[in-house]
Design an enzyme around this catalytic site. Structure first.
Site, mmCIF file in Angstrom:
data_model
loop_
_atom_site.group_PDB
_atom_site.id
_atom_site.type_symbol
_atom_site.label_atom_id
_atom_site.label_comp_id
_atom_site.label_asym_id
_atom_site.label_seq_id
_atom_site.Cartn_x
_atom_site.Cartn_y
_atom_site.Cartn_z
ATOM 1 N N HIS A 58 0.797 -1.224 0.000
ATOM 2 C CA HIS A 58 0.000 0.000 0.000
ATOM 3 C C HIS A 58 0.834 1.281 0.000
ATOM 4 O O HIS A 58 0.567 2.191 0.792
ATOM 5 C CB HIS A 58 -0.950 0.002 1.215
ATOM 6 C CG HIS A 58 -1.913 -1.126 1.216
ATOM 7 N ND1 HIS A 58 -2.445 -1.669 2.369
ATOM 8 C CD2 HIS A 58 -2.459 -1.831 0.209
ATOM 9 C CE1 HIS A 58 -3.267 -2.642 2.054
ATOM 10 N NE2 HIS A 58 -3.289 -2.777 0.755
HETATM 11 C C1 LIG Z 1 -0.196 -7.456 -4.901
HETATM 12 C C2 LIG Z 1 -1.082 -6.313 -4.468
HETATM 13 C C3 LIG Z 1 -2.177 -6.589 -3.656
HETATM 14 C C4 LIG Z 1 -3.010 -5.540 -3.246
HETATM 15 N N1 LIG Z 1 -4.169 -5.844 -2.589
HETATM 16 C C5 LIG Z 1 -5.081 -4.864 -2.389
HETATM 17 C C6 LIG Z 1 -6.380 -5.180 -1.909
HETATM 18 O O1 LIG Z 1 -6.726 -6.342 -1.687
HETATM 19 N N2 LIG Z 1 -7.260 -4.151 -1.720
HETATM 20 C C7 LIG Z 1 -6.914 -2.862 -1.965
HETATM 21 O O2 LIG Z 1 -7.739 -1.984 -1.730
HETATM 22 N N3 LIG Z 1 -5.686 -2.539 -2.416
HETATM 23 C C8 LIG Z 1 -4.797 -3.509 -2.677
HETATM 24 N N4 LIG Z 1 -3.582 -3.196 -3.228
HETATM 25 C C9 LIG Z 1 -3.249 -1.772 -3.423
HETATM 26 C C10 LIG Z 1 -4.020 -1.114 -4.567
HETATM 27 O O3 LIG Z 1 -4.225 -2.012 -5.632
HETATM 28 C C11 LIG Z 1 -3.256 0.130 -5.015
HETATM 29 O O4 LIG Z 1 -3.134 1.020 -3.923
HETATM 30 C C12 LIG Z 1 -3.927 0.884 -6.147
HETATM 31 O O5 LIG Z 1 -4.185 0.018 -7.216
HETATM 32 C C13 LIG Z 1 -3.056 2.055 -6.594
HETATM 33 O O6 LIG Z 1 -3.656 2.699 -7.676
HETATM 34 P P1 LIG Z 1 -2.852 3.752 -8.560
HETATM 35 O O7 LIG Z 1 -3.782 4.199 -9.613
HETATM 36 O O8 LIG Z 1 -2.243 4.753 -7.677
HETATM 37 O O9 LIG Z 1 -1.635 2.929 -9.201
HETATM 38 P P2 LIG Z 1 -1.659 1.628 -10.100
HETATM 39 O O10 LIG Z 1 -2.985 0.959 -10.042
HETATM 40 O O11 LIG Z 1 -0.468 0.831 -9.734
HETATM 41 O O12 LIG Z 1 -1.526 2.204 -11.580
HETATM 42 C C14 LIG Z 1 -0.380 2.778 -12.112
HETATM 43 C C15 LIG Z 1 -0.365 2.448 -13.607
HETATM 44 O O13 LIG Z 1 0.632 3.235 -14.228
HETATM 45 C C16 LIG Z 1 1.369 2.435 -15.109
HETATM 46 N N5 LIG Z 1 2.704 3.019 -15.244
HETATM 47 C C17 LIG Z 1 3.667 3.129 -14.304
HETATM 48 N N6 LIG Z 1 4.771 3.697 -14.827
HETATM 49 C C18 LIG Z 1 4.486 3.948 -16.121
HETATM 50 C C19 LIG Z 1 5.214 4.529 -17.179
HETATM 51 N N7 LIG Z 1 6.472 4.963 -17.024
HETATM 52 N N8 LIG Z 1 4.613 4.669 -18.384
HETATM 53 C C20 LIG Z 1 3.332 4.271 -18.576
HETATM 54 N N9 LIG Z 1 2.599 3.686 -17.597
HETATM 55 C C21 LIG Z 1 3.167 3.540 -16.399
HETATM 56 C C22 LIG Z 1 1.391 1.087 -14.424
HETATM 57 O O14 LIG Z 1 1.742 0.062 -15.321
HETATM 58 C C23 LIG Z 1 -0.014 0.991 -13.877
HETATM 59 O O15 LIG Z 1 -0.895 0.441 -14.800
HETATM 60 C C24 LIG Z 1 -2.720 -4.204 -3.638
HETATM 61 C C25 LIG Z 1 -1.614 -3.936 -4.451
HETATM 62 C C26 LIG Z 1 -0.807 -4.976 -4.877
HETATM 63 C C27 LIG Z 1 0.364 -4.674 -5.766
#
Ligand SMILES: Cc1cc2nc3c(=O)[nH]c(=O)nc-3n(C[C@H](O)[C@H](O)[C@H](O)COP(=O)(O)OP(=O)(O)OC[C@H]3O[C@@H](n4cnc5c(N)ncnc54)[C@H](O)[C@@H]3O)c2cc1C
Length: 552
Positions: free
Chosen positions: A469
């Site tokens: 997280h």
């Molecule tokens: C294994 C795991 C289990 C988890 N379990 C839970 C759970 O059960 N419940 C829950 O609420 N949360 C859970 N989480 C946490 C939750 O999923 C994340 O906090 C949330 O998805 C974050 O969202 P975000 O949009 O900030 O980033 P992300 O969803 O990580 O999205 C970022 C995106 O940007 C893309 N990206 C990154 N760098 C680049 C680049 N240079 N160029 C182009 N694209 C890029 C990535 O590929 C990704 O698709 C878990 C996370 C993981 C990894």
């Protein structure tokens, strides 16, 4: 030329792409480093066990050696496909504690406070169990369901929690957070309901939305301090996308990717950028700082029955019938998110709210699922919900294809280790209560020999891991030192915002997917209504009055 270039199609990016492309007069581009989300393991919930090992769908980062964890470098999975981390996560649907959002309100104003957050959570949610109510919504795109399959041991864990004097909680997102119970999950009909499934798949055919996958963003293009486009690398070739004159770049690369891209593009602490030969666009020292994460420790026990989900020859008949149930009915243990039950407790009675979370898994889990653990057992994850330690994302190199420096600086605040010791003790008490004791064969890790506080500390240093997280690396705030203002605009720059988990001023006490989706929903409204900071305050006041009326 696009009105909006969204970088990163994760939990937040997919929401933005949906909302912003709803206006047919706006052209939207969504860039994603990973491939499309066609792999069936993404959609079959138990596929999570295999996604840890994927190099294609997972960034599979490693942290810097952690001083307080015996110098270990920890594995940090992050999703790399449409849906981002919501396509590889454990699907637990938790919003956090009301007080988390009171703290956000302190940092960033009322538009980020609890009343507003609750309104958005309800708007986004399509809860399959609860009717529309003070706490839940049924009209949104984000399907939230009870698990279709719950292992008998997960039920025994909840029973044992009650025997250990912890109350049962039938809804962790309801009236209060404390207690043990079963998690609701982001699933629909026994399948993962990632942010991509919820918000993107239904709008793929919009002519004003271009989605470019396998596109690794390498640099934000600036004219002076105004963002005008993004460079990306696809199949070893460099490409650019540009914005229209009033267009915006929206960074949704997650708490690791967003500060990394900013620094690669010349936005960050001047001295650090200089050290790596990156030309400075804007000195913004807090980029990458304020990194917070939930550190986790497990208790793993051997079971004296074959009830758990096991890796054994004797499990093959159940495995085969589970596969049939899943393929033909979307039922059975393959619909399990593995973290089926759990709870929220206080590490000591003088706490005003829970600061420990449990995730109970009716199976062994070794090295994030990357190693196979044979036999029948169960695992209790215990994490520190309100850590005081702060770390940072930094640069290791100016090469955009190299991973950044990730230094969560775990346990740098002594309070955090005390919380985790208490967590182990409470966890053991639950696992020794009658309903779990009858399944207990022996404790595999840390093992009965680990008893005293010093031995537990040693064990935590030897084994603690992330529970995935990370947030806070582009902190939102009203104060001038924050990276983004309450409209999520990056301070000192024009036409660029951050919209993802990195803007959280404080880590929420719970899982972070739903809060990140909520952030994106709020951001989309701010962008579409062209709200400024004063307007935010005014409309939040209005929202609060509305919410208070509704509650009354
Ligand atoms: C294994 C795991 C289990 C988890 N379990 C839970 C759970 O059960 N419940 C829950 O609420 N949360 C859970 N989480 C946490 C939750 O999923 C994340 O906090 C949330 O998805 C974050 O969202 P975000 O949009 O900030 O980033 P992300 O969803 O990580 O999205 C970022 C995106 O940007 C893309 N990206 C990154 N760098 C680049 C680049 N240079 N160029 C182009 N694209 C890029 C990535 O590929 C990704 O698709 C878990 C996370 C993981 C990894």
């Amino acid at each position: 030329m696009y009105d909006y270039i969204i970088v990163g199609a994760g939990s937040a990016g997919c929401v933005l792409a949906n909302r912003l492309s709803a206006d047919p007069s706006k052209r939207v581009c969504l860039l994603e480093a990973g491939p499309r989300d066609t792999n069936p393991l993404i959609h079959m919930p138990l596929g999570i066990a295999l996604l840890s090992n994927s190099k294609k769908l997972n960034w599979a980062f490693q942290t810097a050696p952690q001083q307080n964890l015996n110098g270990r470098s920890l594995f940090w999975p992050r999703g790399k496909t449409l849906g981002g981390s919501s396509s590889i996560n454990a699907m637990v649907y938790i919003r956090g504690h009301e007080d988390d959002y009171h703290a956000w309100e302190q940092a960033a104003g009322r538009y980020w406070g609890w009343y507003r957050a609750l309104e958005l959570f309800k708007r986004l949610e399509c809860n399959q169990r609860f009717d529309k109510s003070e706490h839940h919504g049924v009209d949104g795109e984000l399907a939230v369901s009870d698990l279709k399959y719950i292992n008998p041991l997960s039920k025994a864990f909840v029973q044992a929690g009650m025997e250990a004097n912890i109350n049962f909680n039938g809804d962790f997102n309801g009236e209060y957070q404390d207690g043990v119970g079963f998690y609701q999950v982001t699933q629909k009909n026994g399948q993962r309901w990632s942010s991509a499934r919820a918000f993107l798949h239904g709008v793929l055919s919009r002519p004003n939305l271009d989605i470019i996958t396998d596109a690794h963003a390498s640099k934000i293009l600036f004219e002076d301090r105004k963002a005008v486009g993004v460079s990306y690398i696809k199949k070893n070739m460099h490409h650019q996308v540009k914005t229209t004159s009033g267009g915006e770049v929206l960074l949704s690369l997650g708490a690791v990717g967003t500060p990394h891209l900013l620094m690669l593009s010349g936005v960050g602490a001047a001295a650090e950028l200089k050290e790596h030969g990156v030309s400075l666009v804007h000195d913004l020292p807090e980029v990458g700082k304020n990194l917070q994460d939930h550190l986790d420790i497990t208790l793993m026990c051997a079971a004296n029955s074959r009830e758990p989900i096991g890796v054994a020859l004797s499990f093959i008949p159940r495995g085969v019938s589970g596969l049939f149930s899943y393929v033909f009915k979307r039922e059975g243990f393959l619909t399990s998110n593995v973290a089926e039950s759990g709870g929220f407790v206080k590490s000591s009675p003088d706490r005003d709210r829970p600061n420990l979370q449990f995730h109970f898994l009716p199976t062994y889990l070794k090295d994030h699922g990357r190693k196979i653990a044979g036999g029948y057992g169960y695992t209790l994850h215990i994490c520190d919900l309100l850590p005081k330690s702060r770390g940072r994302i930094g640069l290791k190199s100016a090469n955009p294809l190299q991973p950044p420096l990730i230094d969560p600086n775990y346990l740098s605040d002594h309070e955090d280790i005390k919380t985790m010791i208490a967590g182990i003790k409470i966890g053991r008490a639950i696992l020794q209560a009658p309903s779990m004791a009858k399944h207990f064969k022996h404790e595999v890790v840390p093992g009965q020999a680990v008893k005293t506080d010093d031995e537990i500390i040693e064990d935590i240093r030897r084994r603690a891991e992330t529970i995935y997280h990370p947030v806070g690396t582009c902190r939102m705030g009203k104060d001038p030192a924050s990276v983004v203002d309450p409209c999520l605009k990056i301070r000192g720059l024009a036409n660029i915002r951050v919209v993802d988990a990195s803007i959280m001023p404080h880590l929420v006490a719970g899982n972070t997917n739903a809060p990140t989706i909520m952030i994106a929903e709020n951001a989309a409204e701010i962008i579409m209504r062209n709200l400024d900071v004063e307007a935010l305050e005014a409309s939040a006041e209005f929202a609060r009055e509305g919410a208070e009326l509704e509650l009354a």
